[in-house]
Design a protein around this motif. Structure first.
Motif, mmCIF file in Angstrom:
data_model
loop_
_atom_site.group_PDB
_atom_site.id
_atom_site.type_symbol
_atom_site.label_atom_id
_atom_site.label_comp_id
_atom_site.label_asym_id
_atom_site.label_seq_id
_atom_site.Cartn_x
_atom_site.Cartn_y
_atom_site.Cartn_z
ATOM 1 N N TYR A 260 75.467 -30.525 17.937
ATOM 2 C CA TYR A 260 76.206 -29.412 17.351
ATOM 3 C C TYR A 260 75.843 -29.282 15.867
ATOM 4 O O TYR A 260 75.519 -30.277 15.209
ATOM 5 C CB TYR A 260 77.720 -29.637 17.467
ATOM 6 N N VAL A 289 81.795 -13.347 18.486
ATOM 7 C CA VAL A 289 80.621 -12.918 19.265
ATOM 8 C C VAL A 289 80.796 -11.501 19.820
ATOM 9 O O VAL A 289 79.843 -10.709 19.805
ATOM 10 C CB VAL A 289 80.328 -13.934 20.390
ATOM 11 N N ILE A 337 73.715 -18.263 17.176
ATOM 12 C CA ILE A 337 74.282 -18.263 18.536
ATOM 13 C C ILE A 337 73.600 -19.318 19.397
ATOM 14 O O ILE A 337 74.250 -20.031 20.177
ATOM 15 C CB ILE A 337 74.154 -16.852 19.159
ATOM 16 N N THR A 340 74.787 -22.866 18.443
ATOM 17 C CA THR A 340 76.166 -23.181 18.846
ATOM 18 C C THR A 340 76.377 -23.032 20.349
ATOM 19 O O THR A 340 77.523 -22.981 20.811
ATOM 20 C CB THR A 340 77.148 -22.262 18.090
ATOM 21 N N GLU A 341 75.311 -22.980 21.103
ATOM 22 C CA GLU A 341 75.426 -22.743 22.550
ATOM 23 C C GLU A 341 76.229 -23.841 23.241
ATOM 24 O O GLU A 341 77.121 -23.557 24.056
ATOM 25 C CB GLU A 341 74.029 -22.654 23.156
ATOM 26 N N ARG A 344 79.922 -23.638 22.336
ATOM 27 C CA ARG A 344 80.586 -22.490 22.954
ATOM 28 C C ARG A 344 80.816 -22.741 24.446
ATOM 29 O O ARG A 344 81.859 -22.383 25.001
ATOM 30 C CB ARG A 344 79.752 -21.227 22.723
ATOM 31 N N MET A 348 84.479 -22.820 26.216
ATOM 32 C CA MET A 348 84.807 -21.976 27.363
ATOM 33 C C MET A 348 85.289 -22.821 28.533
ATOM 34 O O MET A 348 86.225 -22.450 29.250
ATOM 35 C CB MET A 348 83.580 -21.149 27.757
ATOM 36 N N THR A 355 87.093 -19.447 21.606
ATOM 37 C CA THR A 355 85.762 -19.592 22.197
ATOM 38 C C THR A 355 84.752 -18.644 21.581
ATOM 39 O O THR A 355 83.567 -18.969 21.457
ATOM 40 C CB THR A 355 85.847 -19.326 23.714
ATOM 41 N N HIS A 356 85.198 -17.453 21.185
ATOM 42 C CA HIS A 356 84.268 -16.412 20.752
ATOM 43 C C HIS A 356 83.936 -16.483 19.265
ATOM 44 O O HIS A 356 83.237 -15.605 18.753
ATOM 45 C CB HIS A 356 84.850 -15.037 21.076
ATOM 46 N N LEU A 360 80.929 -22.033 15.346
ATOM 47 C CA LEU A 360 81.650 -22.980 16.197
ATOM 48 C C LEU A 360 80.931 -24.320 16.171
ATOM 49 O O LEU A 360 79.692 -24.377 16.190
ATOM 50 C CB LEU A 360 81.689 -22.447 17.630
#
Length: 604
Positions: A260, A289, A337, A340-341, A344, A348, A355-356, A360
């Motif tokens: 992360y 997002v 994005i 941070t996959e 996230r 979720m 979450t969005h 993150l």
């Protein structure tokens, strides 16, 4: 018996550190009735005044400060409607004590006093009873004045480039770590089955285990590091001397950086996005997002400015390479994005409410568990980022200076405060909060100098030659031409020209190529004019005309219209001896100066 509801007032506030329970319980304070009245006023002000959550949080802090600082001599059942001056006296004592609680340059005493007064006025506006003494106190000025703070200056261009390069280097390192971890995760397995003996299995465990309500995995990580399992991942793990839980926490945080982004990594992304778009830090910090809309060659990102209550959409360009290595605003968003996959996906899976969030990451909690949450963007990561740069970056380490830097660059490139202000605030706000910057100061100085040069070039007045035209050498260029024109002039020429002229068709007061239409009214403020001793009688005659104008016109109007000419005339006359002026006085009785009808006063 009081009829005031003393139950807890519920408030939920979204601030930079996350969701905050802003509940105010009147019974938690000595003066519960005052607490209930102020809490109701705050809730009403937040609703009707459109306060942002951050501003409401500041009001809540001021209110708590007041309730905890009220004098014990104030009766416990005191209220805003209580007669007499006891409540106002208690407020005054609290406000006076603020000066000693904060440094002289602090603006908190002024802010707290202003906010409490606003709450009292809101309580009265809601139709509630407020005593005359208390209402008068709320309508008066605060005891403290607003502190004069030094406006934040922008980073220099060299600092801007250094910050940009440092942020890019940090993002490259992050993407390298994540690429390594993804390869290992693909071959990793649950270490609870075969032990924590492989690097890939340790990373798998950090990725999937150690979450509440499960057990902490830091003991297993500690043993794996001591056994040298993590040396293949990073050579620095070989230098770790893990002997206790403090060391385990440090090792866990280092392992998390392979899965992360850290707070410093997210600050690097946000800093680059600020430099690319000129947006405020808070605008990017709160992006979700779903706020990002994809289109051909660009992303359209919705930014919200809480304090201004304004939402705007910015276009973030995506480079055509499509390799995920670009540095434009759209490229950075896509790379963020991707970075941070994992965070996230985990959020979720846990059904988290945030979450969005675009920024993150995962953090180690005080209970030695791992939790995914949005970045709070405290000042420490940005300070840590800037202190790692050499040569040293100027202080203060405030991310708002990045925004000023972009505005100043725009002002320098576009030469326009209007364009530099952009579409997110007014030019007036730009002038107040950004035009203090060094770059704009320099530009403003250059503009003033240019304007002064133009004015001085136009108003420097005629060239004075203390000689008769007949004595001028014929090789003297424009001077010789003016002398020749004076010698061959007719009585009509002399009547309409109080000076000689080197360029009748090049007047600074008339469009180029047109014969000057401002003789004689502007001759003594014109750089084309040349004065010989021959002109002395006409100069004296024209001075009399100007003095009569002075008697007819208001002083300000005369100074603006003829003031500079009269000053120049007096300077020219001071070059002549009293004898020359006396002889010219006799001659000027016969000299006539023609003044056009449009330039005449009542006396002509």
């Amino acid at each position: 018996m009081t009829t005031v509801d003393l139950s807890a007032r519920q408030m939920s506030l979204m601030v930079s550190s996350g969701n905050l329970n802003g509940t105010l319980a009147p019974l938690d304070f000595v003066h519960a009735i005052l607490a209930a009245e102020f809490a109701d006023a705050l809730i009403s002000l937040r609703r009707t005044g459109g306060l942002s959550d951050g501003t409401a949080y500041q009001y809540r802090r001021a209110l708590i400060n007041l309730l905890r600082g009220l004098s014990e001599r104030l009766p416990r059942n005191a209220s805003l409607a209580a007669p007499g001056a006891s409540v106002v006296d208690a407020f005054h004592m609290w406000e006076s004590a603020l000066a000693g609680a904060y440094p002289p340059e602090s603006g908190i005493p002024y802010k707290y006093g202003t906010q409490i007064r606003a709450l009292v006025r809101m309580h009265a506006a809601n139709g509630r009873d407020v005593s005359e003494h208390t209402l008068r106190w709320a309508q008066a000025r605060g005891l403290h004045q607003v502190a004069d703070s030094t406006p934040l200056d922008e980073f220099s261009n060299a600092e801007r480039l250094a910050i940009r390069d440092a942020c890019r280097a940090r993002i490259r390192d992050l993407e390298t770590r994540i690429a390594v971890s993804r390869r290992l995760l693909a071959i990793g397995a649950d270490p609870r089955d075969n032990g924590w003996r492989r690097t890939a299995d340790v990373l798998w465990g950090v990725r999937h285990l150690g979450r509440q309500p499960g057990a902490s995995i830091e003991g297993d990580i500690l043993e794996a590091c001591a056994a040298g399992v993590l040396n293949d991942l990073d050579a620095d793990f070989a230098n770790e001397r893990a002997v206790n839980q403090v060391d385990a926490g440090r090792i866990t945080r280092r392992l998390l950086t392979f899965l992360y982004p850290t707070s410093e990594d997210l600050v690097a992304f946000r800093s680059l996005l600020q430099l690319e778009t000129g947006a405020a830090p808070e605008e990017w910090s709160g992006v979700l997002v779903p706020d990002i809309e994809h289109s051909t060659g660009a992303l359209h990102v919705k930014l919200h400015k809480a304090r201004a209550h304004r939402t705007r959409t910015v276009r973030c360009t995506v480079t055509g390479a499509g390799d995920g290595k670009g540095w434009r605003a759209g490229d950075l968003v896509l790379r963020l994005i991707a970075a941070t996959e994992l965070a996230r996906a985990e959020a979720m899976g846990a059904g988290a409410s945030d979450t969005h969030a675009l920024f993150l990451t995962a953090h180690r909690t005080t209970s030695r568990h791992i939790v995914v949450r949005p970045e709070s963007f405290s000042r420490l990561p940005f300070t840590s980022l800037l202190t790692s740069i050499s040569p040293e970056i100027s202080q203060p380490y405030d991310s708002r200076r990045l925004r000023k830097t972009v505005k100043s660059v725009r002002a320098a490139v576009l030469r326009s405060a209007d364009a530099a202000a952009g579409d997110d605030h007014s030019v007036a706000v730009y002038q107040r909060h950004y035009a203090q910057s060094t770059t704009v100061h320099v530009l403003a100085g250059n503009a003033v100098n240019a304007a002064q040069h133009q004015v001085f070039d136009r108003l420097r007045g005629p060239v004075f030659v203390h000689a008769e035209a007949s004595t001028i050498d014929q090789a003297a260029g424009d001077l010789a031409a003016a002398a020749a024109a004076e010698l061959t002039s007719t009585s009509t020429d002399r009547a309409i020209s109080v000076t000689g002229c080197t360029s009748p068709y090049g007047s600074p007061f008339t469009p180029a190529g047109r014969l000057c239409e401002h003789r004689p009214s502007m001759c003594f403020a014109c750089p084309n004019a040349i004065v010989f001793a021959d002109h002395l009688p006409r100069i004296l005659a024209y001075r009399e005309i100007l003095r009569r104008h002075e008697n007819e016109m208001p002083p300000a109007q005369f100074a603006a219209t003829h003031g500079q000419q009269l000053v120049n005339i007096e300077r020219i006359l001071s070059e002549f001896s009293p004898t020359e002026i006396e002889n010219a006085q006799l001659a000027h009785q016969a000299a006539s100066v023609h003044v056009p009808l449009t330039q005449r006063g009542v006396h002509l």
